[in-house]
Design a protein around this motif. Structure first.
Motif, PDB file in Angstrom:
ATOM      1  N   GLU A 195      -5.086 -36.469 -23.288  1.00 24.07           N
ATOM      2  CA  GLU A 195      -4.250 -35.777 -24.272  1.00 24.07           C
ATOM      3  C   GLU A 195      -5.008 -35.520 -25.565  1.00 24.07           C
ATOM      4  OE1 GLU A 195      -0.140 -37.906 -22.620  1.00 24.07           O
ATOM      5  OE2 GLU A 195      -1.096 -38.577 -24.476  1.00 24.07           O
ATOM      6  N   GLY A 199      -5.303 -31.779 -25.541  1.00 22.64           N
ATOM      7  CA  GLY A 199      -4.123 -31.352 -26.277  1.00 22.64           C
ATOM      8  C   GLY A 199      -2.914 -31.241 -25.368  1.00 22.64           C
ATOM      9  N   VAL A 206      -1.282 -36.373 -28.080  1.00 23.19           N
ATOM     10  CA  VAL A 206      -0.879 -35.174 -28.824  1.00 23.19           C
ATOM     11  C   VAL A 206      -0.261 -35.572 -30.157  1.00 23.19           C
ATOM     12  CG1 VAL A 206       0.628 -33.150 -28.807  1.00 23.19           C
ATOM     13  CG2 VAL A 206      -0.556 -33.848 -26.711  1.00 23.19           C
ATOM     14  N   ILE A 209      -3.008 -36.469 -32.527  1.00 22.64           N
ATOM     15  CA  ILE A 209      -3.673 -35.268 -33.050  1.00 22.64           C
ATOM     16  C   ILE A 209      -2.846 -34.657 -34.180  1.00 22.64           C
ATOM     17  CG2 ILE A 209      -4.390 -32.919 -32.494  1.00 22.64           C
ATOM     18  CD1 ILE A 209      -5.017 -33.882 -29.677  1.00 22.64           C
ATOM     19  N   GLN A 210      -1.551 -34.554 -33.975  1.00 23.64           N
ATOM     20  CA  GLN A 210      -0.682 -33.970 -34.993  1.00 23.64           C
ATOM     21  C   GLN A 210      -0.645 -34.835 -36.248  1.00 23.64           C
ATOM     22  OE1 GLN A 210       2.961 -33.660 -32.775  1.00 23.64           O
ATOM     23  NE2 GLN A 210       2.374 -31.742 -31.770  1.00 23.64           N
TER      24      GLN A 210
END
Length: 258
Positions: A195, A199, A206, A209-210
């Motif tokens: 992930e 992504g 995810v 990452i955000q």
């Protein structure tokens, strides 16, 4: 003794968190922005009520479970086959030894190119990473079977399949269980790593990452904390299952739980 060991573990974890709190609050430069454990734990608790994060957690655990189940379905029969047929093992072993050392994370970019479907790509990476400990432990378990027990059963007229079912598989079962437990941790690592690199729309990676795009180090560490918590719980559950199912093996090897 089990309670005492658990208490020592809790005390050790609490001591580690306290030391981290003191070092971060009083020992690090103000230019280094890193949240102390108290902030991380608070945010981790708040994530338990965050619908977006819980959806991502469910996605990650689904990929983890599917990948691990496929790895078990592939690794155990293949390990039994190679362990039971020495000529086949000698023919296949060079290929296995070539593929096994390849870092599983390194194949994620290749998987992204070859498998366009997001969920299937991530599950495939988990399968590749987690199948090795299951396969190798199954193979070693088959090699550890007492040859005298097999010869004794054959002397009473039992065929190869009967010997396999009555002697080889029960003897190799503790090794298989250990391989599955090791694979469970590896599968979780790869589920999150896929992930992070590929992504997607949902998942712990995810979410990290955000959070990173918003410079929310506290949320990054809180989400990571949840991945660690699940990894610990999965390992404890599988270890408890091993001790209950294979107490005879622990007694035989002198590693019975106190």
């Amino acid at each position: 003794m089990t309670g005492a060991r658990l208490l020592r573990g809790v005390v050790g974890a609490a001591g580690f968190l306290l030391a981290g709190e003191l070092v971060i609050r009083f020992g690090l430069s103000e230019d280094l922005l890193f949240p102390p454990p108290s902030v991380i734990l608070r945010e981790a608790a708040l994530l338990a009520a965050d619908v977006t994060f819980l959806d991502g957690l469910a996605t990650t655990l689904t990929n983890w479970a599917l990948g691990l189940l496929v790895a078990i379905a592939a690794g155990v029969p293949l390990g039994v086959l190679l362990g039971a047929l020495a000529p086949v093992e000698r023919a296949v072993r060079p290929v296995l030894e070539f593929l096994r050392p390849i870092p599983s994370v390194a194949i994620i970019p290749l998987a992204i190119l070859l498998i366009p479907q997001d969920a299937m790509m991530k599950v495939s990476v988990v399968v590749y990473a987690s199948v090795w400990p299951i396969l190798i432990n199954t193979l070693y378990g088959m090699h550890d079977v007492d040859p005298l027990s097999k010869d004794t059963l054959r002397s009473f007229g039992f065929g190869r399949l009967a010997v396999l079912a009555r002697v080889s598989l029960p003897s190799a079962a503790p090794f298989i269980a250990t391989g599955i437990r090791i694979a469970a941790g590896i599968a979780l690592i790869l589920a999150v790593s896929a992930e992070l690199l590929a992504g997607g729309t949902s998942g712990i990676g995810v979410y990290v990452i955000q959070a990173g795009s918003g410079n929310r180090t506290d949320l990054i560490m809180a989400a990571t904390c949840w991945a660690g918590i699940f990894g610990v719980l999965a390992n404890l559950a599988l270890l408890s299952g091993e001790r209950r199912l294979f107490r005879w093996h622990l007694m035989r090897t002198g590693a019975a739980p106190s």
